[in-house]
Design a protein around this motif. Structure first.
Motif, PDB file in Angstrom:
ATOM      1  N   PHE A  37      39.374  29.518  44.678  1.00 22.38           N
ATOM      2  CA  PHE A  37      38.480  29.579  43.514  1.00 22.38           C
ATOM      3  C   PHE A  37      38.346  30.992  42.955  1.00 22.38           C
ATOM      4  O   PHE A  37      37.549  31.225  42.047  1.00 22.38           O
ATOM      5  CB  PHE A  37      37.081  29.069  43.906  1.00 22.38           C
ATOM      6  N   ALA A  38      39.104  31.946  43.497  1.00 28.39           N
ATOM      7  CA  ALA A  38      38.920  33.348  43.130  1.00 28.39           C
ATOM      8  C   ALA A  38      39.309  33.634  41.686  1.00 28.39           C
ATOM      9  O   ALA A  38      38.785  34.561  41.067  1.00 28.39           O
ATOM     10  CB  ALA A  38      39.700  34.257  44.075  1.00 28.39           C
ATOM     11  N   ILE A  39      40.262  32.880  41.152  1.00 24.39           N
ATOM     12  CA  ILE A  39      40.671  33.052  39.753  1.00 24.39           C
ATOM     13  C   ILE A  39      40.282  31.798  38.982  1.00 24.39           C
ATOM     14  O   ILE A  39      40.734  30.701  39.293  1.00 24.39           O
ATOM     15  CB  ILE A  39      42.182  33.308  39.630  1.00 24.39           C
ATOM     16  N   ASN A  40      39.442  31.975  37.979  1.00 25.10           N
ATOM     17  CA  ASN A  40      38.909  30.861  37.196  1.00 25.10           C
ATOM     18  C   ASN A  40      39.456  30.957  35.779  1.00 25.10           C
ATOM     19  O   ASN A  40      39.159  31.912  35.048  1.00 25.10           O
ATOM     20  CB  ASN A  40      37.379  30.924  37.194  1.00 25.10           C
ATOM     21  N   SER A  41      40.263  29.978  35.397  1.00 28.12           N
ATOM     22  CA  SER A  41      40.885  30.021  34.071  1.00 28.12           C
ATOM     23  C   SER A  41      39.853  29.916  32.957  1.00 28.12           C
ATOM     24  O   SER A  41      40.049  30.475  31.867  1.00 28.12           O
ATOM     25  CB  SER A  41      41.922  28.905  33.937  1.00 28.12           C
ATOM     26  N   THR A  42      38.748  29.221  33.210  1.00 27.73           N
ATOM     27  CA  THR A  42      37.693  29.140  32.200  1.00 27.73           C
ATOM     28  C   THR A  42      37.106  30.517  31.913  1.00 27.73           C
ATOM     29  O   THR A  42      36.854  30.873  30.761  1.00 27.73           O
ATOM     30  CB  THR A  42      36.586  28.185  32.664  1.00 27.73           C
ATOM     31  N   ALA A  43      36.884  31.300  32.971  1.00 21.85           N
ATOM     32  CA  ALA A  43      36.371  32.655  32.788  1.00 21.85           C
ATOM     33  C   ALA A  43      37.364  33.515  32.013  1.00 21.85           C
ATOM     34  O   ALA A  43      36.965  34.326  31.163  1.00 21.85           O
ATOM     35  CB  ALA A  43      36.066  33.280  34.146  1.00 21.85           C
ATOM     36  N   VAL A  44      38.639  33.355  32.300  1.00 21.70           N
ATOM     37  CA  VAL A  44      39.662  34.112  31.576  1.00 21.70           C
ATOM     38  C   VAL A  44      39.590  33.806  30.081  1.00 21.70           C
ATOM     39  O   VAL A  44      39.625  34.720  29.238  1.00 21.70           O
ATOM     40  CB  VAL A  44      41.063  33.777  32.127  1.00 21.70           C
ATOM     41  N   ILE A  45      39.456  32.533  29.735  1.00 20.43           N
ATOM     42  CA  ILE A  45      39.397  32.137  28.330  1.00 20.43           C
ATOM     43  C   ILE A  45      38.141  32.683  27.668  1.00 20.43           C
ATOM     44  O   ILE A  45      38.167  33.182  26.533  1.00 20.43           O
ATOM     45  CB  ILE A  45      39.465  30.604  28.215  1.00 20.43           C
ATOM     46  N   ILE A  46      37.005  32.617  28.361  1.00 13.18           N
ATOM     47  CA  ILE A  46      35.750  33.126  27.796  1.00 13.18           C
ATOM     48  C   ILE A  46      35.848  34.621  27.523  1.00 13.18           C
ATOM     49  O   ILE A  46      35.495  35.101  26.436  1.00 13.18           O
ATOM     50  CB  ILE A  46      34.579  32.826  28.750  1.00 13.18           C
ATOM     51  N   PHE A  47      36.331  35.380  28.508  1.00 12.61           N
ATOM     52  CA  PHE A  47      36.439  36.830  28.317  1.00 12.61           C
ATOM     53  C   PHE A  47      37.436  37.167  27.206  1.00 12.61           C
ATOM     54  O   PHE A  47      37.210  38.106  26.425  1.00 12.61           O
ATOM     55  CB  PHE A  47      36.843  37.506  29.623  1.00 12.61           C
ATOM     56  N   ARG A  48      38.527  36.429  27.141  1.00 11.52           N
ATOM     57  CA  ARG A  48      39.508  36.681  26.075  1.00 11.52           C
ATOM     58  C   ARG A  48      38.866  36.508  24.705  1.00 11.52           C
ATOM     59  O   ARG A  48      39.060  37.339  23.801  1.00 11.52           O
ATOM     60  CB  ARG A  48      40.695  35.737  26.219  1.00 11.52           C
ATOM     61  N   GLY A  50      41.500  38.578  30.926  1.00 14.64           N
ATOM     62  CA  GLY A  50      41.011  38.371  29.568  1.00 14.64           C
ATOM     63  C   GLY A  50      41.246  39.578  28.680  1.00 14.64           C
ATOM     64  O   GLY A  50      41.630  39.445  27.512  1.00 14.64           O
ATOM     65  N   TYR A  51      41.038  40.770  29.239  1.00 14.42           N
ATOM     66  CA  TYR A  51      41.293  42.003  28.478  1.00 14.42           C
ATOM     67  C   TYR A  51      42.774  42.144  28.156  1.00 14.42           C
ATOM     68  O   TYR A  51      43.149  42.507  27.035  1.00 14.42           O
ATOM     69  CB  TYR A  51      40.811  43.201  29.293  1.00 14.42           C
ATOM     70  N   ALA A  52      43.626  41.859  29.129  1.00 20.55           N
ATOM     71  CA  ALA A  52      45.072  41.962  28.896  1.00 20.55           C
ATOM     72  C   ALA A  52      45.531  40.971  27.830  1.00 20.55           C
ATOM     73  O   ALA A  52      46.387  41.295  26.995  1.00 20.55           O
ATOM     74  CB  ALA A  52      45.824  41.722  30.200  1.00 20.55           C
ATOM     75  N   LEU A  53      44.976  39.771  27.829  1.00 17.17           N
ATOM     76  CA  LEU A  53      45.387  38.761  26.855  1.00 17.17           C
ATOM     77  C   LEU A  53      44.860  39.057  25.456  1.00 17.17           C
ATOM     78  O   LEU A  53      45.492  38.680  24.457  1.00 17.17           O
ATOM     79  CB  LEU A  53      44.908  37.382  27.305  1.00 17.17           C
ATOM     80  N   ALA A  54      43.723  39.729  25.352  1.00 18.11           N
ATOM     81  CA  ALA A  54      43.102  39.934  24.054  1.00 18.11           C
ATOM     82  C   ALA A  54      43.457  41.274  23.420  1.00 18.11           C
ATOM     83  O   ALA A  54      43.586  41.362  22.192  1.00 18.11           O
ATOM     84  CB  ALA A  54      41.581  39.827  24.176  1.00 18.11           C
ATOM     85  N   VAL A  55      43.614  42.312  24.224  1.00 15.45           N
ATOM     86  CA  VAL A  55      43.721  43.664  23.691  1.00 15.45           C
ATOM     87  C   VAL A  55      45.126  44.240  23.824  1.00 15.45           C
ATOM     88  O   VAL A  55      45.647  44.857  22.887  1.00 15.45           O
ATOM     89  CB  VAL A  55      42.697  44.597  24.387  1.00 15.45           C
ATOM     90  N   LEU A  56      45.757  44.044  24.980  1.00 12.49           N
ATOM     91  CA  LEU A  56      47.053  44.660  25.222  1.00 12.49           C
ATOM     92  C   LEU A  56      48.175  43.858  24.553  1.00 12.49           C
ATOM     93  O   LEU A  56      48.068  42.636  24.394  1.00 12.49           O
ATOM     94  CB  LEU A  56      47.316  44.763  26.722  1.00 12.49           C
ATOM     95  N   GLN A  57      49.224  44.547  24.190  1.00 12.90           N
ATOM     96  CA  GLN A  57      50.398  43.918  23.580  1.00 12.90           C
ATOM     97  C   GLN A  57      51.532  43.923  24.603  1.00 12.90           C
ATOM     98  O   GLN A  57      51.993  44.975  25.022  1.00 12.90           O
ATOM     99  CB  GLN A  57      50.818  44.686  22.323  1.00 12.90           C
ATOM    100  N   TRP A  58      51.971  42.733  25.000  1.00 14.23           N
ATOM    101  CA  TRP A  58      53.053  42.641  25.975  1.00 14.23           C
ATOM    102  C   TRP A  58      53.753  41.296  25.819  1.00 14.23           C
ATOM    103  O   TRP A  58      53.184  40.324  25.333  1.00 14.23           O
ATOM    104  CB  TRP A  58      52.539  42.804  27.410  1.00 14.23           C
ATOM    105  N   ARG A  59      55.014  41.287  26.211  1.00 14.61           N
ATOM    106  CA  ARG A  59      55.836  40.088  26.062  1.00 14.61           C
ATOM    107  C   ARG A  59      55.349  38.981  27.003  1.00 14.61           C
ATOM    108  O   ARG A  59      55.095  39.220  28.177  1.00 14.61           O
ATOM    109  CB  ARG A  59      57.296  40.410  26.369  1.00 14.61           C
ATOM    110  N   GLY A  60      55.234  37.779  26.488  1.00 11.04           N
ATOM    111  CA  GLY A  60      54.796  36.648  27.286  1.00 11.04           C
ATOM    112  C   GLY A  60      53.299  36.429  27.266  1.00 11.04           C
ATOM    113  O   GLY A  60      52.792  35.574  27.997  1.00 11.04           O
ATOM    114  N   ARG A  61      52.585  37.167  26.425  1.00 11.11           N
ATOM    115  CA  ARG A  61      51.132  37.024  26.377  1.00 11.11           C
ATOM    116  C   ARG A  61      50.720  35.627  25.925  1.00 11.11           C
ATOM    117  O   ARG A  61      49.824  35.011  26.504  1.00 11.11           O
ATOM    118  CB  ARG A  61      50.532  38.079  25.442  1.00 11.11           C
TER     119      ARG A  61
END
Length: 277
Positions: free
Chosen positions: A144-155, A90-101
C-alpha cells in the motif's frame, strides 16, 4: 426560497442526518449494555442496563491498546509512503518534462481499475516467501506504500500552479528538490491533508492483507484482532454482542475524530488566489 421550502429542506436534511448517524449511536449504546437487546427498543436502554464491562471483557481477550498501536503503525507507514511517493511522482508528472510521462500517467489511471484482490496471491508469494516479510510491519505496509489515487491528486494540484514560479526559482539556481520543498509543497497543503484523510480510512480498516501476512497475534491490527475474536471467542463470552460492539467502537473512534476535526479541509480552495496574495 420560500419559508415552506426552507422548512422542508431542513426536515429532509434532519431525517438524512438521523438515518446516517443512527448506526453509530446504536453501536455506542450497544457497547454499553449489560444484557444484549438487538430490538429497536435497545436504542433507548434503561440506565440500569448501562455498563463499561464490555470494553473490559474484549480488552482481556485481544488487548485493545496493542491492536490500536499495530493499526497506527500500519496506517502511519502507509500514509508516509503515500505522501512521499505521491508528491514525488505527482510533481514529476505535472512539472518535469521527460519522455514517457503520458504513458506513466495512463498506467496510474489503469491501476485504478485493477482490484487489489487480483494481485493478492502473487504479492503474498513475493513478500512472504521471497522477501521473508511475513509477521512484519514492513510486509503489511509495502503493498500500500504507493497509492495511484494520491499520485493523481497531487498531479492535478501541481498542474494548477503557475509555471512561472518554478522557472523563476530555477533561474535563481534552485534545484528541483529545492523547488519542490520551498515553492510547490506550501502551495498544495490542502492536497496533503486531503490525501491523508482519504488514505487513512483504507489501511485503518484493512482486514484481508494483514490477516494473510500476519499470524502472530501481537502484530495484528485491531480490525484483524476483532475479526478473530468474533470467529473464535465471541461464542464463549457472556455478552458477545456488547463486546463486539465495544471493539467496533474503539476501532471507529479515531476515524470519526479525524474526520470531525479536519472536515473543513475537504472544501476546495482557490490556489490561484493564494498565489497572487
Amino acid at each position: 426560497m420560500s419559508r415552506f421550502q426552507k422548512i422542508l429542506r431542513g426536515v429532509v436534511l434532519f431525517i438524512g442526518a438521523v438515518a446516517f448517524l443512527f448506526p453509530f449511536y446504536y453501536m455506542i449504546i450497544g457497547s454499553l449494555q449489560t444484557a444484549p437487546d438487538p430490538t429497536i427498543a435497545g436504542a433507548f436502554p434503561n440506565p440500569a442496563n448501562i455498563t463499561g464491562e464490555n470494553y473490559t471483557a474484549i480488552n482481556d481477550r485481544i488487548n485493545l491498546f496493542q491492536g490500536l498501536l499495530n493499526s497506527g503503525i500500519f496506517t502511519g507507514g502507509v500514509l508516509l509512503g503515500t505522501l512521499v511517493f505521491g508528491v514525488l511522482v505527482g510533481y514529476a508528472l505535472a512539472v518535469l518534462q521527460w519522455r514517457g510521462r503520458g504513458v506513466t500517467f495512463a498506467l496510474a489511471l489503469l491501476v485504478q481499475v485493477v482490484p487489489f484482490q487480483l494481485l493478492m496471491v502473487p504479492l503474498y508469494v513475493l513478500i512472504a516467501r521471497d522477501y521473508g516479510l511475513s509477521d512484519n510491519y514492513l510486509g503489511m505496509i509495502l503493498p500500500f506504500a504507493i497509492n495511484s489515487t494520491a499520485v493523481i491528486i497531487f498531479r492535478q494540484y501541481f498542474l494548477q500552479l503557475p509555471k512561472e514560479l518554478f522557472e523563476a526559482a530555477r533561474i535563481d539556481g534552485a534545484g528541483e528538490f529545492a523547488v519542490l520543498r520551498r515553492i510547490a509543497l506550501p502551495l498544495v497543503r490542502p492536497a496533503l491533508i486531503t490525501v491523508v484523510l482519504l488514505t487513512f480510512i483504507g489501511p485503518w480498516n484493512e482486514f484481508l492483507w494483514p490477516f494473510l501476512i500476519t499470524k502472530e497475534a501481537g502484530l495484528q491490527p485491531l480490525a484483524v484482532s476483532l475479526a478473530n475474536y468474533i470467529s473464535n471467542v465471541a461464542a464463549t463470552a457472556a455478552n458477545p454482542f456488547g463486546a463486539t460492539l465495544a471493539g467496533a467502537a474503539v476501532l471507529a473512534g479515531p476515524v470519526v475524530v479525524l474526520f470531525i476535526v479536519f472536515q473543513r479541509y475537504f472544501i476546495s480552495t482557490d490556489i490561484g488566489s493564494g498565489v497572487k496574495g
